[in-house]
Design an enzyme around this catalytic site. Structure first.
Site, PDB file in Angstrom:
ATOM      1  N   SER A   1       2.282 -13.851  28.148  1.00  0.00           N
ATOM      2  CA  SER A   1       3.142 -14.354  29.206  1.00  0.00           C
ATOM      3  C   SER A   1       4.122 -15.388  28.674  1.00  0.00           C
ATOM      4  O   SER A   1       3.844 -16.078  27.686  1.00  0.00           O
ATOM      5  CB  SER A   1       2.272 -14.996  30.297  1.00  0.00           C
ATOM      6  OG  SER A   1       3.039 -15.757  31.208  1.00  0.00           O
TER       7      SER A   1
ATOM      8  N   TYR B   1      -3.137 -21.500  32.315  1.00  0.00           N
ATOM      9  CA  TYR B   1      -2.900 -20.072  32.072  1.00  0.00           C
ATOM     10  C   TYR B   1      -2.147 -19.870  30.755  1.00  0.00           C
ATOM     11  O   TYR B   1      -2.545 -19.061  29.919  1.00  0.00           O
ATOM     12  CB  TYR B   1      -2.113 -19.494  33.243  1.00  0.00           C
ATOM     13  CG  TYR B   1      -1.766 -18.026  33.124  1.00  0.00           C
ATOM     14  CD1 TYR B   1      -2.756 -17.059  33.178  1.00  0.00           C
ATOM     15  CD2 TYR B   1      -0.442 -17.614  32.991  1.00  0.00           C
ATOM     16  CE1 TYR B   1      -2.444 -15.711  33.088  1.00  0.00           C
ATOM     17  CE2 TYR B   1      -0.121 -16.263  32.901  1.00  0.00           C
ATOM     18  CZ  TYR B   1      -1.123 -15.312  32.957  1.00  0.00           C
ATOM     19  OH  TYR B   1      -0.803 -13.980  32.865  1.00  0.00           O
TER      20      TYR B   1
ATOM     21  N   LYS C   1      -3.487 -18.023  27.280  1.00  0.00           N
ATOM     22  CA  LYS C   1      -2.769 -16.908  26.657  1.00  0.00           C
ATOM     23  C   LYS C   1      -2.427 -17.227  25.197  1.00  0.00           C
ATOM     24  O   LYS C   1      -2.550 -16.382  24.312  1.00  0.00           O
ATOM     25  CB  LYS C   1      -1.496 -16.597  27.445  1.00  0.00           C
ATOM     26  CG  LYS C   1      -1.729 -15.912  28.773  1.00  0.00           C
ATOM     27  CD  LYS C   1      -2.289 -14.505  28.593  1.00  0.00           C
ATOM     28  CE  LYS C   1      -2.361 -13.747  29.891  1.00  0.00           C
ATOM     29  NZ  LYS C   1      -2.969 -12.393  29.728  1.00  0.00           N
TER      30      LYS C   1
END
Length: 335
Positions: A126, A150, A154
């Site tokens: 992402s 998040y 990642k």
């Protein structure tokens, strides 16, 4: 190792379902054996040669089991599962467990079962890996400094995949996805969910909350975002499997998939252009500083020359064709 045995984790999700259908429809993989795995048993494309498995990927034993189905060892793994951005931010420990620990378990099995021939491992990352002060255009050498749980998860997984690829344990391809718009289905627990929601719900005659700005005239609506359509993104997932490893940078397996820059305001203008003022009036404004901070930390402009040189695709025409396509899908009852 048998060819065209493809494992997809997160196969019950929006992109996972589209990917399985695309693999079955593509002449190069229409005869593939698909192993479709998620925490809720996914659905297989009609007519596909597929096994569907409900599994907790945080359980190492269950991860190991998905490599021992009647289809045999996969030659390609698509790692699409994860806890989305707002969910990770609100529950840090669970986010790390799913977005890092379970990916590591999947990598270990990919390494173990691919000793004779490294298995391709295609990871959905992402743009949330970026944050902090950024150049006006992000390049392949721009430093990653995530500002969310998040993005941190990642990035940690990216580093492990790069190392496993460097050592020849796997053949990794890390795809940093733009924000996907328009996502069909129910709203996800993602900070970026509103980017689809302010199009999807109004086209279905339902109100949607925009957490950026407090009115249609708010300057916050000029927030720029890097986006791509689901159709182009899925085509790029298919292409990622066929890129020869020798064409990738020697020092990293990261590829920033092509996208384009739009703003919240341009999204709403496209909505009104396609569906009229009545649809636009379904969007209600309720500024959420946490949501706005996280989305604002993501870059909105990328140098995509490297990705294009590898054969990856980019959407043409901005937001309006994407909104129009989704409207057609709503009318057809498939969105």
């Amino acid at each position: 190792m048998p060819h065209n045995i493809i494992l997809i984790t997160g196969a019950g999700g929006f992109l996972g379902g589209l990917l399985a259908a695309a693999l079955h429809a593509d002449p190069k993989t229409s005869d593939a054996s698909l192993i479709l795995v998620d925490v809720v048993e996914p659905k297989a494309p009609q007519g596909a040669n597929a096994i569907t498995i409900k599994a907790d990927l945080c359980d190492k034993a269950q991860v190991n089991d998905i490599f021992k189905t009647e289809f045999g060892i996969p030659d390609t793994v698509y790692c699409l599962h994860g806890i989305m951005s707002r969910g990770s931010e609100d529950n840090f420990d669970f986010g790390i467990k799913v977005n890092v620990d379970s990916v590591r378990s999947l990598l270990e099995c990919t390494r173990e079962y691919g000793k004779d021939s490294p298995i391709k491992f295609i990871f959905a990352s992402s743009l949330a890996v970026y944050g902090g002060p950024l150049p006006s255009i992000v390049t392949p050498t721009t430093t990653t400094t995530p500002e969310s749980a998040y993005g941190t998860g990642k990035l940690l997984s990216e580093l492990i995949i790069n190392e496993y690829s460097r050592r020849g344990f796997i053949d990794g391809r890390i795809l940093r996805l733009p924000t996907i718009v328009v996502r069909a289905g129910a709203p996800a627990a993602a900070t970026s969910a509103f980017i689809s929601g302010i199009i999807r719900e109004p086209l279905k005659g339902i109100e949607s909350i925009c957490p950026v700005g407090n009115s249609i005239d708010s300057p916050e609506l000029d927030l720029a975002m890097w986006v791509a359509s689901p159709q182009t993104t899925i085509k790029n997932f298919l292409l990622a499997r066929d890129v020869p490893a020798e064409k990738l940078f020697p020092h990293t397996r990261v590829i920033c998939l092509p996208g384009f820059t739009t703003t919240v305001r341009e999204e709403l203008e496209a909505l009104e252009s396609v569906a009229g003022k009545e649809a636009l009036e379904k969007v209600k404004f309720r500024d959420d500083p946490v949501n706005r901070r996280i989305v604002s930390s993501w870059p909105a402009r990328f140098d995509i020359a490297y990705a294009l040189s590898l054969g990856f695709l980019v959407d043409e025409g901005g937001m309006e064709p994407i909104v129009r396509k989704f409207q057609e899908d709503v009318v057809a009852g498939i969105a």
